[in-house]
Design a protein around this motif. Structure first.
Motif, PDB file in Angstrom:
ATOM      1  N   CYS A 198      16.367  26.443  14.828  1.00  0.00           N
ATOM      2  CA  CYS A 198      17.310  26.161  13.737  1.00  0.00           C
ATOM      3  C   CYS A 198      18.252  27.325  13.482  1.00  0.00           C
ATOM      4  CB  CYS A 198      16.542  25.810  12.463  1.00  0.00           C
ATOM      5  SG  CYS A 198      15.826  24.148  12.484  1.00  0.00           S
ATOM      6  N   VAL A 199      17.717  28.543  13.522  1.00  0.00           N
ATOM      7  CA  VAL A 199      18.575  29.694  13.225  1.00  0.00           C
ATOM      8  C   VAL A 199      19.283  30.207  14.473  1.00  0.00           C
ATOM      9  CG1 VAL A 199      16.896  31.565  13.570  1.00  0.00           C
ATOM     10  CG2 VAL A 199      18.642  31.779  11.797  1.00  0.00           C
ATOM     11  N   GLN A 200      18.661  30.025  15.642  1.00  0.00           N
ATOM     12  CA  GLN A 200      19.225  30.372  16.955  1.00  0.00           C
ATOM     13  C   GLN A 200      19.639  31.833  17.052  1.00  0.00           C
ATOM     14  OE1 GLN A 200      22.094  27.242  17.981  1.00  0.00           O
ATOM     15  NE2 GLN A 200      20.631  25.688  17.270  1.00  0.00           N
ATOM     16  N   ASP A 201      18.823  32.685  16.443  1.00  0.00           N
ATOM     17  CA  ASP A 201      19.047  34.130  16.496  1.00  0.00           C
ATOM     18  C   ASP A 201      17.691  34.826  16.363  1.00  0.00           C
ATOM     19  OD1 ASP A 201      19.678  36.794  16.183  1.00  0.00           O
ATOM     20  OD2 ASP A 201      21.339  36.441  14.792  1.00  0.00           O
ATOM     21  N   PRO A 202      17.122  35.334  17.478  1.00  0.00           N
ATOM     22  CA  PRO A 202      15.806  35.979  17.420  1.00  0.00           C
ATOM     23  C   PRO A 202      15.754  37.156  16.452  1.00  0.00           C
ATOM     24  CG  PRO A 202      16.407  35.525  19.698  1.00  0.00           C
ATOM     25  CD  PRO A 202      17.619  35.244  18.860  1.00  0.00           C
ATOM     26  N   GLU A 203      16.890  37.841  16.248  1.00  0.00           N
ATOM     27  CA  GLU A 203      16.887  38.984  15.330  1.00  0.00           C
ATOM     28  C   GLU A 203      16.643  38.534  13.885  1.00  0.00           C
ATOM     29  OE1 GLU A 203      20.232  41.536  15.664  1.00  0.00           O
ATOM     30  OE2 GLU A 203      19.923  41.970  17.794  1.00  0.00           O
ATOM     31  N   VAL A 204      17.164  37.380  13.526  1.00  0.00           N
ATOM     32  CA  VAL A 204      16.921  36.846  12.182  1.00  0.00           C
ATOM     33  C   VAL A 204      15.435  36.540  12.005  1.00  0.00           C
ATOM     34  CG1 VAL A 204      17.346  34.910  10.618  1.00  0.00           C
ATOM     35  CG2 VAL A 204      19.248  35.927  11.895  1.00  0.00           C
ATOM     36  N   ALA A 205      14.847  35.912  13.019  1.00  0.00           N
ATOM     37  CA  ALA A 205      13.416  35.604  12.954  1.00  0.00           C
ATOM     38  C   ALA A 205      12.599  36.887  12.821  1.00  0.00           C
ATOM     39  CB  ALA A 205      12.994  34.834  14.205  1.00  0.00           C
ATOM     40  N   LEU A 206      12.988  37.916  13.565  1.00  0.00           N
ATOM     41  CA  LEU A 206      12.258  39.186  13.504  1.00  0.00           C
ATOM     42  C   LEU A 206      12.407  39.830  12.121  1.00  0.00           C
ATOM     43  CD1 LEU A 206      10.562  41.311  14.920  1.00  0.00           C
ATOM     44  CD2 LEU A 206      12.671  42.304  15.857  1.00  0.00           C
ATOM     45  N   ARG A 207      13.610  39.780  11.561  1.00  0.00           N
ATOM     46  CA  ARG A 207      13.815  40.320  10.214  1.00  0.00           C
ATOM     47  C   ARG A 207      12.914  39.617   9.197  1.00  0.00           C
ATOM     48  NH1 ARG A 207      19.593  39.671  10.480  1.00  0.00           N
ATOM     49  NH2 ARG A 207      19.415  38.256   8.701  1.00  0.00           N
ATOM     50  N   THR A 208      12.797  38.312   9.348  1.00  0.00           N
ATOM     51  CA  THR A 208      11.960  37.539   8.419  1.00  0.00           C
ATOM     52  C   THR A 208      10.511  37.979   8.511  1.00  0.00           C
ATOM     53  OG1 THR A 208      13.442  35.647   8.750  1.00  0.00           O
ATOM     54  CG2 THR A 208      11.318  35.212   7.695  1.00  0.00           C
ATOM     55  N   HIS A 209      10.015  38.127   9.728  1.00  0.00           N
ATOM     56  CA  HIS A 209       8.623  38.555   9.905  1.00  0.00           C
ATOM     57  C   HIS A 209       8.413  39.972   9.369  1.00  0.00           C
ATOM     58  CE1 HIS A 209       8.117  35.340  13.215  1.00  0.00           C
ATOM     59  NE2 HIS A 209       7.416  34.978  12.161  1.00  0.00           N
ATOM     60  N   ILE A 210       9.406  40.829   9.564  1.00  0.00           N
ATOM     61  CA  ILE A 210       9.303  42.197   9.039  1.00  0.00           C
ATOM     62  C   ILE A 210       9.188  42.169   7.518  1.00  0.00           C
ATOM     63  CG2 ILE A 210      10.603  44.337   8.678  1.00  0.00           C
ATOM     64  CD1 ILE A 210      11.615  44.070  11.567  1.00  0.00           C
ATOM     65  N   LYS A 211      10.017  41.358   6.878  1.00  0.00           N
ATOM     66  CA  LYS A 211       9.958  41.275   5.411  1.00  0.00           C
ATOM     67  C   LYS A 211       8.621  40.701   4.948  1.00  0.00           C
ATOM     68  CE  LYS A 211      14.888  41.094   4.288  1.00  0.00           C
ATOM     69  NZ  LYS A 211      15.956  40.324   3.617  1.00  0.00           N
ATOM     70  N   LEU A 212       8.106  39.715   5.667  1.00  0.00           N
ATOM     71  CA  LEU A 212       6.812  39.135   5.302  1.00  0.00           C
ATOM     72  C   LEU A 212       5.675  40.114   5.560  1.00  0.00           C
ATOM     73  CD1 LEU A 212       7.279  35.497   6.642  1.00  0.00           C
ATOM     74  CD2 LEU A 212       7.328  36.263   4.257  1.00  0.00           C
ATOM     75  N   SER A 213       5.925  41.112   6.403  1.00  0.00           N
ATOM     76  CA  SER A 213       4.911  42.134   6.677  1.00  0.00           C
ATOM     77  C   SER A 213       4.946  43.268   5.665  1.00  0.00           C
ATOM     78  CB  SER A 213       5.122  42.722   8.079  1.00  0.00           C
ATOM     79  OG  SER A 213       5.056  41.735   9.066  1.00  0.00           O
ATOM     80  N   GLY A 214       5.991  43.331   4.852  1.00  0.00           N
ATOM     81  CA  GLY A 214       6.083  44.411   3.873  1.00  0.00           C
ATOM     82  C   GLY A 214       7.367  45.193   3.936  1.00  0.00           C
ATOM     83  N   GLY A 215       8.282  44.817   4.822  1.00  0.00           N
ATOM     84  CA  GLY A 215       9.554  45.526   4.897  1.00  0.00           C
ATOM     85  C   GLY A 215      10.459  45.162   3.741  1.00  0.00           C
ATOM     86  N   ILE A 216      10.974  46.162   3.051  1.00  0.00           N
ATOM     87  CA  ILE A 216      11.894  45.923   1.936  1.00  0.00           C
ATOM     88  C   ILE A 216      13.332  46.055   2.424  1.00  0.00           C
ATOM     89  CG2 ILE A 216      12.650  46.734  -0.323  1.00  0.00           C
ATOM     90  CD1 ILE A 216       9.771  47.697  -0.791  1.00  0.00           C
ATOM     91  N   ASP A 217      13.608  47.147   3.111  1.00  0.00           N
ATOM     92  CA  ASP A 217      14.919  47.362   3.722  1.00  0.00           C
ATOM     93  C   ASP A 217      14.702  47.402   5.234  1.00  0.00           C
ATOM     94  OD1 ASP A 217      17.373  48.143   4.646  1.00  0.00           O
ATOM     95  OD2 ASP A 217      17.569  49.906   3.352  1.00  0.00           O
ATOM     96  N   VAL A 218      15.133  46.354   5.938  1.00  0.00           N
ATOM     97  CA  VAL A 218      14.870  46.274   7.379  1.00  0.00           C
ATOM     98  C   VAL A 218      15.579  47.384   8.140  1.00  0.00           C
ATOM     99  CG1 VAL A 218      14.381  43.805   7.381  1.00  0.00           C
ATOM    100  CG2 VAL A 218      16.740  44.597   7.660  1.00  0.00           C
ATOM    101  N   ASN A 219      16.608  47.975   7.538  1.00  0.00           N
ATOM    102  CA  ASN A 219      17.300  49.080   8.197  1.00  0.00           C
ATOM    103  C   ASN A 219      16.414  50.316   8.309  1.00  0.00           C
ATOM    104  OD1 ASN A 219      19.793  47.690   8.536  1.00  0.00           O
ATOM    105  ND2 ASN A 219      20.275  48.049   6.380  1.00  0.00           N
ATOM    106  N   GLU A 220      15.358  50.365   7.524  1.00  0.00           N
ATOM    107  CA  GLU A 220      14.432  51.488   7.581  1.00  0.00           C
ATOM    108  C   GLU A 220      13.238  51.217   8.492  1.00  0.00           C
ATOM    109  OE1 GLU A 220      13.282  52.621   3.680  1.00  0.00           O
ATOM    110  OE2 GLU A 220      15.285  53.315   3.099  1.00  0.00           O
ATOM    111  N   ILE A 221      13.275  50.093   9.204  1.00  0.00           N
ATOM    112  CA  ILE A 221      12.172  49.716  10.088  1.00  0.00           C
ATOM    113  C   ILE A 221      12.630  49.803  11.537  1.00  0.00           C
ATOM    114  CG2 ILE A 221      10.514  47.912  10.687  1.00  0.00           C
ATOM    115  CD1 ILE A 221      10.163  49.050   7.876  1.00  0.00           C
TER     116      ILE A 221
END
Length: 350
Positions: A198-221
């Motif tokens: 649906c989103v057709q962008d693996p980076e978006v999916a990765l950002r989502t998983h990072i946030k669900l793992s505890g990432g607040i600012d993905v730029n710091e991950i």
């Protein structure tokens, strides 16, 4: 071969007309569900629970306590709902409700007409594209028929405490619950793939998983370091750590987010995902041709691949057990039903 997918209006993303859920379903998902269906008593339990109230209880509760998404209520979420349904060719699009809950969560429930519940915590955590991924994930659950079994699982968990004093009934229910919990964790991997379509962008999916793992600012991950955590998690040399990992999954319905992210990124880098984007995918007309035994065989292969790739000593053992269970699930089912064919036990929700 299907016709090349077309972009839905105003999204620029390709659509997948008549796509079968088999296109994105993880083989271990289909096999684990096939194995769960082989647990003695499962068809009878499914029939009894699904026939009792349908989805009335869940739907009435959502109507009375949550906000139903429409053009005038959470219009951005409504638009994402419509667009994701168009991409996966789901008509009508499942209803979406927003529930007040600080925990970031979403689920698809219901028997006859599945609907999606998203928490306010999730909406506050994610940006628009990340919400698209999550809504696509839930649409994948709906298209795959997961909602029926998840609803049964929720009801069984709520019921089981009431019959704990009955050893036979309790342990029979526990066997079904454990089998469904194992399946549902694997079903999340399938739904993640639908979210990616649906989103057709693996980076978006990765950002989502990072946030669900505890990432607040993905730029710091550091995403490479983040994904390496999954590799390190798999490579524990001590079987005692393996036992601890098994305990982590006890009564947990979702796979661990870092491991889940790595699994999806691996799929996103593979030929299967690229082929779907190019219009090469199974269609729903052929779903009846695929029988239950094919699902079990596919699961057995998935376990075999896991055995070959995992460095975890206990995981190898558990995957060997899974391979054995998948390989013998058909025999178990025939023993308890007397049926010689490849159809799943009666009560299949799809």
């Amino acid at each position: 071969m299907n016709q090349p997918p077309q972009p839905p209006a105003a999204t620029g993303r390709v659509r997948f007309p008549n796509i079968s859920p088999r296109a994105y379903e993880h083989p271990a998902d289909r096999g684990a569900l096939a194995t769960a269906r082989a647990v003695p008593g499962f068809p009878a339990v499914l029939k009894a629970i699904s026939g009792a109230l349908g989805e009335r209880s869940e739907r009435l509760l959502s109507l009375a306590s949550s906000i139903r998404v429409t053009e005038t209520q959470y219009p951005t979420v409504h638009r994402l709902r419509v667009e994701c349904a168009a991409v996966l060719d789901i008509n009508p699009a499942p209803e979406v409700f927003v529930a007040r809950d600080p925990h970031a969560n979403a689920m698809t429930i219901g028997m006859d007409e599945p609907f999606i519940v998203i928490t306010t915590g999730l909406i506050e955590l994610l940006d628009e594209d990340e919400l698209r991924f999550v809504i696509g994930h839930e649409m994948g659950h709906a298209l795959s028929g997961h909602a029926v079994y998840y609803t049964v699982l929720r009801r069984l968990i709520s019921m089981v405490t009431g019959i704990a004093w009955m050893p036979i009934g309790y342990w029979g229910m526990r066997a079904i619950i454990i089998a469904l919990q194992d399946w549902y964790r694997r079903a999340q991997l399938s739904a993640d793939r639908a979210g990616l379509l649906c989103v057709q962008d693996p980076e978006v999916a990765l950002r989502t998983h990072i946030k669900l793992s505890g990432g607040i600012d993905v730029n710091e991950i550091d995403t490479e370091a983040y994904l390496k955590q999954a590799e390190d998690y798999d490579k524990v040399p001590d079987v005692r750590d393996s036992v601890l990992k098994l305990l982590h999954l006890s009564n947990r319905l979702d796979p661990l987010p870092v491991v889940r992210a790595a699994d999806l990124q691996k799929w996103a880098a593979g030929e299967e995902y690229r082929a779907i984007l190019a219009g090469e995918y199974p269609s729903r007309e052929n779903d009846d041709v695929t029988n239950w035994r094919d699902d079990v065989k596919s699961a057995a292969k998935s376990y075999k691949d896991a055995i070959a790739s995992s460095a975890d000593p206990l995981a190898k053992v558990l995957n060997e057990v899974g391979e054995t269970l998948s390989s013998t699930a058909g025999k178990v089912w025939r023993k308890f039903t007397g049926g010689p064919d490849d159809r799943p036990p009666s009560g299949d929700g799809k």
